[in-house]
Design a protein around this motif. Structure first.
Motif, PDB file in Angstrom:
ATOM      1  N   TYR B 220      22.293  92.849  49.309  1.00 31.36           N
ATOM      2  CA  TYR B 220      21.768  93.736  48.559  1.00 31.36           C
ATOM      3  C   TYR B 220      21.857  92.894  47.004  1.00 31.36           C
ATOM      4  CZ  TYR B 220      21.760  97.399  51.521  1.00 31.36           C
ATOM      5  OH  TYR B 220      21.999  98.181  52.739  1.00 31.36           O
ATOM      6  N   VAL B 221      20.649  92.633  46.452  1.00 28.10           N
ATOM      7  CA  VAL B 221      20.598  92.065  44.998  1.00 28.10           C
ATOM      8  C   VAL B 221      20.139  93.112  44.080  1.00 28.10           C
ATOM      9  CG1 VAL B 221      19.880  90.140  43.596  1.00 28.10           C
ATOM     10  CG2 VAL B 221      20.394  89.936  46.153  1.00 28.10           C
ATOM     11  N   PRO B 222      20.646  94.019  43.460  1.00 24.87           N
ATOM     12  CA  PRO B 222      20.249  94.950  42.444  1.00 24.87           C
ATOM     13  C   PRO B 222      19.444  94.276  41.099  1.00 24.87           C
ATOM     14  CG  PRO B 222      22.418  95.345  42.947  1.00 24.87           C
ATOM     15  CD  PRO B 222      22.191  93.925  43.576  1.00 24.87           C
ATOM     16  N   GLY B 223      18.967  94.992  40.426  1.00 22.62           N
ATOM     17  CA  GLY B 223      18.030  94.346  39.313  1.00 22.62           C
ATOM     18  C   GLY B 223      16.764  94.971  39.096  1.00 22.62           C
ATOM     19  N   CYS B 224      16.239  94.901  38.070  1.00 21.16           N
ATOM     20  CA  CYS B 224      14.816  95.757  37.907  1.00 21.16           C
ATOM     21  C   CYS B 224      14.087  94.948  36.966  1.00 21.16           C
ATOM     22  CB  CYS B 224      14.695  97.063  37.510  1.00 21.16           C
ATOM     23  SG  CYS B 224      13.380  98.033  37.783  1.00 21.16           S
ATOM     24  N   PRO B 225      13.409  93.671  37.478  1.00 19.19           N
ATOM     25  CA  PRO B 225      13.905  92.994  38.568  1.00 19.19           C
ATOM     26  C   PRO B 225      15.167  92.145  38.412  1.00 19.19           C
ATOM     27  CG  PRO B 225      12.310  91.789  37.400  1.00 19.19           C
ATOM     28  CD  PRO B 225      12.429  93.029  36.645  1.00 19.19           C
ATOM     29  N   PRO B 226      15.956  91.739  39.659  1.00 18.99           N
ATOM     30  CA  PRO B 226      17.060  90.648  39.384  1.00 18.99           C
ATOM     31  C   PRO B 226      16.381  89.533  38.662  1.00 18.99           C
ATOM     32  CG  PRO B 226      16.640  90.956  41.741  1.00 18.99           C
ATOM     33  CD  PRO B 226      15.810  91.942  41.017  1.00 18.99           C
ATOM     34  N   ARG B 227      16.878  88.696  37.865  1.00 21.26           N
ATOM     35  CA  ARG B 227      16.723  87.669  37.115  1.00 21.26           C
ATOM     36  C   ARG B 227      16.838  86.546  38.131  1.00 21.26           C
ATOM     37  NH1 ARG B 227      21.212  85.143  33.720  1.00 21.26           N
ATOM     38  NH2 ARG B 227      19.591  85.181  32.141  1.00 21.26           N
ATOM     39  N   PRO B 228      16.151  85.502  37.999  1.00 24.40           N
ATOM     40  CA  PRO B 228      15.990  84.412  39.013  1.00 24.40           C
ATOM     41  C   PRO B 228      17.447  84.100  39.477  1.00 24.40           C
ATOM     42  CG  PRO B 228      14.471  83.998  37.458  1.00 24.40           C
ATOM     43  CD  PRO B 228      14.896  85.152  37.105  1.00 24.40           C
ATOM     44  N   GLN B 229      18.451  83.730  38.422  1.00 28.65           N
ATOM     45  CA  GLN B 229      19.672  83.446  38.559  1.00 28.65           C
ATOM     46  C   GLN B 229      20.501  84.324  39.582  1.00 28.65           C
ATOM     47  OE1 GLN B 229      18.233  83.874  35.636  1.00 28.65           O
ATOM     48  NE2 GLN B 229      18.759  82.067  34.053  1.00 28.65           N
ATOM     49  N   ALA B 230      20.037  85.638  39.237  1.00 28.42           N
ATOM     50  CA  ALA B 230      20.798  86.870  40.033  1.00 28.42           C
ATOM     51  C   ALA B 230      20.559  86.445  41.710  1.00 28.42           C
ATOM     52  CB  ALA B 230      20.597  88.194  39.683  1.00 28.42           C
ATOM     53  N   LEU B 231      19.127  86.170  41.912  1.00 25.01           N
ATOM     54  CA  LEU B 231      18.574  85.864  43.301  1.00 25.01           C
ATOM     55  C   LEU B 231      19.248  84.694  43.645  1.00 25.01           C
ATOM     56  CD1 LEU B 231      14.629  86.516  42.682  1.00 25.01           C
ATOM     57  CD2 LEU B 231      16.074  87.861  43.902  1.00 25.01           C
ATOM     58  N   ILE B 232      19.447  83.520  43.080  1.00 25.50           N
ATOM     59  CA  ILE B 232      20.152  82.463  43.477  1.00 25.50           C
ATOM     60  C   ILE B 232      21.596  82.649  44.063  1.00 25.50           C
ATOM     61  CG2 ILE B 232      20.778  80.051  43.044  1.00 25.50           C
ATOM     62  CD1 ILE B 232      18.286  79.773  41.424  1.00 25.50           C
ATOM     63  N   TYR B 233      22.206  83.625  43.001  1.00 27.82           N
ATOM     64  CA  TYR B 233      23.530  83.946  43.267  1.00 27.82           C
ATOM     65  C   TYR B 233      23.733  84.635  44.469  1.00 27.82           C
ATOM     66  CZ  TYR B 233      27.988  86.549  43.048  1.00 27.82           C
ATOM     67  OH  TYR B 233      29.068  86.926  43.510  1.00 27.82           O
ATOM     68  N   GLY B 234      22.909  85.658  44.631  1.00 26.72           N
ATOM     69  CA  GLY B 234      22.722  86.522  46.176  1.00 26.72           C
ATOM     70  C   GLY B 234      22.594  85.571  47.334  1.00 26.72           C
ATOM     71  N   LEU B 235      21.689  84.630  47.029  1.00 27.07           N
ATOM     72  CA  LEU B 235      21.426  83.470  48.144  1.00 27.07           C
ATOM     73  C   LEU B 235      22.602  82.834  48.783  1.00 27.07           C
ATOM     74  CD1 LEU B 235      17.832  82.459  47.440  1.00 27.07           C
ATOM     75  CD2 LEU B 235      18.434  83.846  49.494  1.00 27.07           C
ATOM     76  N   LEU B 236      23.274  82.474  47.470  1.00 27.84           N
ATOM     77  CA  LEU B 236      24.295  81.534  47.901  1.00 27.84           C
ATOM     78  C   LEU B 236      25.667  82.297  48.168  1.00 27.84           C
ATOM     79  CD1 LEU B 236      24.168  78.920  44.696  1.00 27.84           C
ATOM     80  CD2 LEU B 236      23.316  78.818  47.094  1.00 27.84           C
ATOM     81  N   LEU B 237      25.549  83.396  47.798  1.00 30.54           N
ATOM     82  CA  LEU B 237      26.816  84.609  48.351  1.00 30.54           C
ATOM     83  C   LEU B 237      26.560  84.757  49.659  1.00 30.54           C
ATOM     84  CD1 LEU B 237      29.077  86.479  47.327  1.00 30.54           C
ATOM     85  CD2 LEU B 237      27.166  88.289  47.123  1.00 30.54           C
ATOM     86  N   ALA B 238      25.180  84.764  50.278  1.00 28.92           N
ATOM     87  CA  ALA B 238      24.948  84.997  51.527  1.00 28.92           C
ATOM     88  C   ALA B 238      25.574  84.098  52.515  1.00 28.92           C
ATOM     89  CB  ALA B 238      23.719  85.521  51.704  1.00 28.92           C
ATOM     90  N   LEU B 239      25.131  82.750  52.063  1.00 25.83           N
ATOM     91  CA  LEU B 239      25.658  81.623  52.862  1.00 25.83           C
ATOM     92  C   LEU B 239      26.859  81.278  52.706  1.00 25.83           C
ATOM     93  CD1 LEU B 239      22.170  79.788  52.031  1.00 25.83           C
ATOM     94  CD2 LEU B 239      22.797  81.225  53.971  1.00 25.83           C
ATOM     95  N   ASP B 240      27.837  81.734  51.730  1.00 29.74           N
ATOM     96  CA  ASP B 240      29.166  81.378  51.484  1.00 29.74           C
ATOM     97  C   ASP B 240      29.177  80.134  50.709  1.00 29.74           C
ATOM     98  OD1 ASP B 240      31.720  81.579  51.077  1.00 29.74           O
ATOM     99  OD2 ASP B 240      32.423  81.103  53.172  1.00 29.74           O
ATOM    100  N   ARG B 241      28.272  79.829  49.854  1.00 28.59           N
ATOM    101  CA  ARG B 241      28.109  78.446  49.225  1.00 28.59           C
ATOM    102  C   ARG B 241      28.533  78.615  47.662  1.00 28.59           C
ATOM    103  NH1 ARG B 241      22.811  75.831  51.268  1.00 28.59           N
ATOM    104  NH2 ARG B 241      23.164  74.744  49.330  1.00 28.59           N
TER     105      ARG B 241
END
Lengths: 503, 242
Positions: B220-241
């Protein structure tokens, strides 16, 4: 400057013909309202441009005890075609004599006598997921085939279904099915007080957030009869032009991407990012959300932000000019854009097309100049017009508008730097409620809203006629005659929102 | 051609790591509640457009999945009991990636997808703001291909679906079919307040429910919209990176 005329429903065609001067004055919006609890009628509202530069509002009541139908205007005013289909879907009022009365907004098979925008509609019925929208084979003949595309596309694009009838690479006909992202926003606003509705209206569309918030706020302020402080009006101009700027520059890049011209796409994407970051610095949100509210704007801006905005614009213009020159000097790029996706002037006029799409086809119309709001009548700007109506003209038109927007931003900043003042005021709505239009010129054209408050000062009905609404049918008519690989390019040159249309 | 080269040389490299740029002071990030200042007037509960602020056992609780980061509650609070911090790193994991002891599945998925992730975007009723921020990840500043992450044209080539929007009735079927077409192991990310909560426009006749009621969601990546940095954070969190 709004002349209101009421006509019996039987005489609707004659009245619409008279008000539009035989279709010469464009139909800007058409919607219905369920006023049975107020006066026993469904009411149709039609907004036209008027000869004196204002608007004419034509209303027509359909007695709820009589057959729920009205004479279709589509054969008279082609711009009415989608409005009437939507009214048929959501209110169950039948436009008799409509040449193409298929479902538009609701894709699933809904039970008869179940119309969501009627006031006595309660809960949505459980309907199976099967889709009832039919795609009739539009063109017959040896070797003719169909290419279905969407609703999920290959890129990061909003959902829509396009069905191309093809002879080899050539598009003979395009049938779009849209309204996939129909969220029922208009209905969801009914019963809300004005101060809470803004958050939903602002989220009708991401890249038109400012325009939607502005149209709504101006409608609410008109009902309250309140003048917004001057400083707030200048701030609104600043926000509206920043929105146009990032949209247009983003779209110039997308047109480059549409032909695989990576340098142009990449440079414009970088410039757009700079603008988006400034948006966040200014408002706390990259789409400029949360700033415009009924009554003014939430926060003022001070000297430092004004200086940053000025230097941003000063740096952007030469940078953007470089990219434009690179595009202009690339013969391969120009070759793809020239005479591609032509929207003839007459078609644009018949469909009452708005915004850059209309102006690139020779229609000189811009709500900022023609129906001024905020402080646009005190600012100097030109409205560029071109006449070929192809991808290239829509591209260069945006390039010219980028320069005009920068000039407007400079003027707004000069005012904001030199004068101080309030930027928000309280709104008091009349006890009896009321109704009003509100409009703004988004990056895609005129964005017209209509707000009606009930006696509890809550929203009775809200209608959103976004700029994409009249322009989508034009895309379908600009595609035939081109090759199918050019469709993404044509589509990007119109740069319409699906979310704005679908609501 | 020379012109192009000249411009590219002048410009130099603009690509950066996602956490490098400063967060602007006006940014409305994660909400912070100051218990000392709160006078329990509940104005914030009333004004919140998505009921993201609720009263649970007489204590205010904030549901960031539904938060629009609109600033209304901060604006209406007379006592400065609420404020938006600058934090945008609020993505969280669930489902197959849920952080629990003995979740070996998450490790296995990451070992397959971790270094090269192919994403398919599915708009199921978004306002397009989240979509544009997803596109922004491809611009030269964020350039997510630097992390081995890219968007692909078909769900059949994808490891992850990034879903934006409330699920409309007109798109429910498309979402189900897209998930079905995606090979396993696969992940689903809900992007933005609409996809995370489904509450942005309340319940209407045109919506089928929040994303998680139609397909299982892992990030889950909240935001309205999530800023691009928040999206990258979410992706890297999912991949444990991270």
């Amino acid at each position: 400057m709004m002349k209101v005329k009421d006509t019996p429903v039987a005489g609707l065609r004659a009245a619409a013909n008279a008000v539009s001067k035989s279709g010469r004055l464009p139909l800007r919006a058409m919607f219905a309202n369920d006023e049975r609890s107020l006066n026993g009628n469904y009411v149709l509202y039609l907004l036209f441009e008027a000869e004196d530069g204002g608007f004419s509002l034509l209303t027509s009541r359909i007695d709820a005890r009589q057959p729920l139908e009205f004479p279709s205007l589509t054969t008279l005013l082609p711009a009415a075609a989608w409005y009437e289909r939507e009214i048929h879907d959501l209110f169950g009022l039948k436009p008799t004599g409509h040449p193409d009365l298929q479902p538009l907004v609701l894709h699933e098979p809904w039970p008869a006598d179940c119309f969501p925008l009627r006031k006595d509609f309660t809960a949505a019925p459980e309907v199976g997921g099967s889709i009832s929208v039919k795609h009739p084979v539009a063109v017959h003949g040896e070797g003719v085939f169909e290419v279905p595309v969407g609703p999920i596309h290959a890129g990061i694009i909003e959902p829509g279904h396009f069905r191309f009838s093809q002879a080899g690479e050539n598009v003979i006909r395009l049938d779009p099915t849209l309204f996939y992202t129909h969220r029922g926003i208009e209905k969801s606003l009914e019963g809300l007080p004005v101060e809470r509705a803004i958050y939903r209206i602002e989220r009708t569309c991401g890249v038109c957030s400012v325009s939607h918030a502005l149209s709504f706020s101006q409608a609410a302020e008109a009902i309250a009869g309140t003048e917004v402080p001057l400083r707030a009006q200048y701030l609104r101009v600043l926000l509206a032009e920043l929105e146009r700027l990032y949209n247009h520059i983003g779209d110039v890049g997308n047109i480059c991407a549409g032909v695989g011209f990576a340098v142009g796409a990449s440079q414009a994407a970088r410039q757009k990012e700079t603008l988006m970051r400034f948006n966040e610095e200014l408002t706390g949100n990259r789409f400029l959300r949360g700033m415009i509210v009924p009554g003014g704007v939430t926060t003022d801006i001070g000297g430092e932000l004004i200086r940053h905005a000025s230097s941003l614009i000063n740096a952007l213009l030469p940078d953007f000019k470089d990219v434009v020159e690179i595009m202009e000097s690339n013969a391969g790029f120009i070759d793809r854009c020239r005479q591609t996706g032509v929207l003839p002037r007459q078609v644009a006029a018949d469909l009452a097309v708005v915004g850059p799409a209309a102006r690139a086809s020779g229609i000189d119309a811009d709500f900022r100049r023609d129906h001024p709001y905020a402080v646009y009548d005190q600012l100097e700007f030109k409205v560029p017009v071109r006449r070929h109506g192809d991808v290239e003209d829509r591209l260069w038109l945006r390039v010219s508008e980028v320069r005009e927007s920068c000039e407007l931003i400079r003027q707004a900043l000069a005012f904001l730097a030199s004068q101080k003042g309030e930027c928000r005021t309280e709104l008091t709505f009349p006890a009896a409620g009321g109704s009003s239009f509100g409009w703004s010129e988004s990056a895609r054209g005129a964005n017209i809203h209509w707000l009606m408050l009930d006696a509890n000062r809550r929203i009775y009905r809200y209608a959103i006629r976004s700029a994409s609404y009249p322009n989508w049918p034009a895309v379908a008519l600009a595609a035939p005659g081109n090759i199918i690989p050019d469709f993404p390019l044509i589509n990007k040159s119109f740069e319409l929102c699906y979310a704005c249309l679908d609501r | 051609m020379l012109r192009i080269l000249q411009k590219i040389m002048q410009q130099g490299t603009v690509t950066e790591d996602y956490f490098m740029s400063a967060v602007p002071a006006r940014f409305r990030g994660q909400l912070e509640l100051n218990d000392q200042r709160c006078r329990d007037c509940r104005k914030c509960v009333d004004i919140c457009p998505t009921q993201a602020i609720r009263l649970k056992k007489n204590k205010l609780s904030i549901d960031h999945d539904a938060c629009l980061f609109c600033g209304a509650c901060v604006d209406f609070c007379d006592k400065n009991g609420l404020r938006h911090s600058l934090n945008y790193e609020y993505a969280h994991l669930k489902g197959q990636l849920a952080e629990s002891d003995g979740n070996r599945l998450a490790g296995k998925i990451r070992s397959v997808l971790g270094r090269s992730l192919a994403i398919r975007h599915v708009d199921v009723g978004s306002c397009n703001a989240c979509d544009f921020e997803m596109s922004a990840l491809l611009n030269p500043v964020y350039d997510i291909t630097q992390y081995g992450i890219d968007y692909v044209a078909s769900p059949r080539h994808a490891d992850m679906l990034m879903v934006t929007g409330v699920v409309t009735r007109n798109l429910r079927k498309a979402l189900e079919m897209t998930l079905e077409a995606t090979p396993t192991p696969r992940l689903v990310m809900a992007v933005g307040a609409c996809a995370c909560s489904g509450r942005v426009f309340g319940k209407t006749y045109a919506q089928a429910g929040p994303v998680e009621s139609i397909v299982p969601v892992d990030i889950y990546v909240p935001g309205c919209p999530p800023r691009p940095q928040a999206l990258i954070y979410g992706l890297l969190l999912a991949l444990d990176r991270l």
